[in-house]
Design a protein around this motif. Sequence first.
Motif, PDB file in Angstrom:
ATOM      1  N   UNK A 297       0.869  -1.374  -0.106  1.00  0.00           N
ATOM      2  CA  UNK A 297      -0.033  -0.030  -0.097  1.00  0.00           C
ATOM      3  C   UNK A 297       0.599   1.231  -0.039  1.00  0.00           C
ATOM      4  N   UNK A 298       1.953   1.217   0.811  1.00  0.00           N
ATOM      5  CA  UNK A 298       2.959   2.278   0.770  1.00  0.00           C
ATOM      6  C   UNK A 298       3.674   2.440  -0.706  1.00  0.00           C
ATOM      7  N   UNK A 299       4.049   1.397  -1.175  1.00  0.00           N
ATOM      8  CA  UNK A 299       4.796   1.257  -2.410  1.00  0.00           C
ATOM      9  C   UNK A 299       3.803   1.733  -3.593  1.00  0.00           C
ATOM     10  N   UNK A 300       2.555   1.520  -3.512  1.00  0.00           N
ATOM     11  CA  UNK A 300       1.603   2.402  -4.199  1.00  0.00           C
ATOM     12  C   UNK A 300       0.875   3.573  -4.020  1.00  0.00           C
ATOM     13  N   UNK A 301       1.559   4.173  -3.188  1.00  0.00           N
ATOM     14  CA  UNK A 301       1.449   5.594  -2.971  1.00  0.00           C
ATOM     15  C   UNK A 301       0.167   5.765  -1.624  1.00  0.00           C
ATOM     16  N   UNK A 302      -0.258   4.908  -1.104  1.00  0.00           N
ATOM     17  CA  UNK A 302      -1.086   5.111   0.139  1.00  0.00           C
ATOM     18  C   UNK A 302      -2.422   5.469  -0.550  1.00  0.00           C
ATOM     19  N   UNK A 303      -2.850   5.283  -1.675  1.00  0.00           N
ATOM     20  CA  UNK A 303      -4.076   5.634  -2.205  1.00  0.00           C
ATOM     21  C   UNK A 303      -3.931   7.134  -2.990  1.00  0.00           C
ATOM     22  N   UNK A 304      -2.756   7.359  -3.262  1.00  0.00           N
ATOM     23  CA  UNK A 304      -2.169   8.767  -4.036  1.00  0.00           C
ATOM     24  C   UNK A 304      -1.546   8.481  -5.039  1.00  0.00           C
ATOM     25  N   UNK A 305      -1.980   8.835  -6.275  1.00  0.00           N
ATOM     26  CA  UNK A 305      -1.340   8.218  -7.672  1.00  0.00           C
ATOM     27  C   UNK A 305       0.193   9.170  -7.724  1.00  0.00           C
ATOM     28  N   UNK A 306       0.087  10.403  -7.236  1.00  0.00           N
ATOM     29  CA  UNK A 306       1.346  11.179  -7.343  1.00  0.00           C
ATOM     30  C   UNK A 306       2.565  10.619  -6.270  1.00  0.00           C
ATOM     31  N   UNK A 307       2.160   9.768  -5.307  1.00  0.00           N
ATOM     32  CA  UNK A 307       3.222   9.254  -4.340  1.00  0.00           C
ATOM     33  C   UNK A 307       3.423   7.756  -4.692  1.00  0.00           C
ATOM     34  N   UNK A 308       2.834   7.105  -5.668  1.00  0.00           N
ATOM     35  CA  UNK A 308       3.215   5.721  -5.945  1.00  0.00           C
ATOM     36  C   UNK A 308       4.963   5.947  -6.304  1.00  0.00           C
ATOM     37  N   UNK A 309       5.420   4.786  -6.018  1.00  0.00           N
ATOM     38  CA  UNK A 309       6.900   4.811  -5.867  1.00  0.00           C
ATOM     39  C   UNK A 309       7.367   5.098  -7.248  1.00  0.00           C
ATOM     40  N   UNK A 310       7.001   4.224  -8.089  1.00  0.00           N
ATOM     41  CA  UNK A 310       7.211   4.060  -9.560  1.00  0.00           C
ATOM     42  C   UNK A 310       6.977   5.633 -10.288  1.00  0.00           C
ATOM     43  N   UNK A 311       6.182   6.300  -9.598  1.00  0.00           N
ATOM     44  CA  UNK A 311       5.773   7.561 -10.246  1.00  0.00           C
ATOM     45  C   UNK A 311       7.042   8.702  -9.581  1.00  0.00           C
ATOM     46  N   UNK A 312       7.366   8.421  -8.093  1.00  0.00           N
ATOM     47  CA  UNK A 312       8.358   9.101  -7.736  1.00  0.00           C
ATOM     48  C   UNK A 312       9.668   8.984  -8.357  1.00  0.00           C
ATOM     49  N   UNK A 313       9.802   7.824  -8.960  1.00  0.00           N
ATOM     50  CA  UNK A 313      11.012   7.612  -9.840  1.00  0.00           C
ATOM     51  C   UNK A 313      11.049   8.325 -11.028  1.00  0.00           C
ATOM     52  N   UNK A 314       9.863   8.116 -11.700  1.00  0.00           N
ATOM     53  CA  UNK A 314       9.500   8.785 -13.065  1.00  0.00           C
ATOM     54  C   UNK A 314      10.040  10.354 -12.897  1.00  0.00           C
ATOM     55  N   UNK A 315       9.474  11.075 -11.708  1.00  0.00           N
ATOM     56  CA  UNK A 315       9.951  12.203 -11.506  1.00  0.00           C
ATOM     57  C   UNK A 315      11.276  12.396 -11.174  1.00  0.00           C
TER      58      UNK A 315
END
Length: 336
Positions: free
Chosen positions: A174-192
């Motif tokens: 759940x944490x890895x997938x952003x805790x329900x927030x798309x902008x916090x998904x770890x894969x999204x953070x790596x894209x950033x």
Amino acid sequence: MVDTLSPSEGAVRALPLPLPRGPLSAALTELLRNAPGRPVPEVSGDLDPYGDDFQLTLHTCYELHYQGFRDVAPDWEWDPGLLGLRAELEHRFQNALRAEVPGGDDVTAELDRLLTVPASGGIPGLLRDEGTWWQMREYFVHRSIYHHKEADPVAWVIPRLRGRAKAGLVAIEFDEFGGGHADRIHARLYADLMRGAGLDQGYLHYLDVVPAPMLALVDMMSLFGLHRSLRGAIVGHFAAVEITSSPASRRMVEALHRFSAHPDCIRFYSEHVTADAVHEQVVRRDVLDDLLTREPELAESVVFGIQATDFLEDRWADAVLDHWRAGESSLRTTDR
């Protein structure tokens, strides 16, 4: 060295088939341009299980279970002939890994060993103490193949767990997938992070230039995640990652501050310093303890997952460092 590239805007886009790296991957990419049901290529007896041709072929088979490829029929994912080819590659890959690690069933000893990693070791330590910015950017490119799907293969084990083990693993995911927030998904953070470093943030954008050692690490994750018989191994891999991530991420934060890197680059690793320190406790106390109480016979598989992860991480790091010590890029060159 990585050239400065124009970052994409993160739009969803189907991947093109990767550039072949040998006869088998060439035959597979040609096959996938056709309708499912056609005869699949055979695997030669002397194909190196750690080589580019082998690992790219296996990675291509696995990617059909993730995002797929542009102009490739989705039904190839479950084509019986292609599954047979994949099974042959998996058998050889798993046998090669088992031959490289000591094995055993002492999970506690393996976990304790992971906690003794030297603070100055590995690529993060080198980048912190003496690395250059071009090396940092190459590191980002290598790891993008991993971080674009880092939590996804582990999700396959969720229906194979019960009780506290399932609850603990889902809490971490759940944490890895952003805790329900798309902008916090770890894969999204790596894209950033990639965008902040002036690199393309697209999913697997750099697949063609990343050599086999990193593909082998990601292929191992898919192998363990897809097979119920290897559920202990994927949990062992997960434990190894969560235990070693926080100290390595701390070194990366220190390195990135030295370079005055973009805040998005620092944010990704800062997030892992905090989150993975908590995840380490959950994976040990809840996931592993409960899993091995319920299924003690999985101890050997958990140890295998830890040791295989350690082996492939070290093998990848050694390959990168060999190139860097020679003053050359650790990435492949392509005409695409």
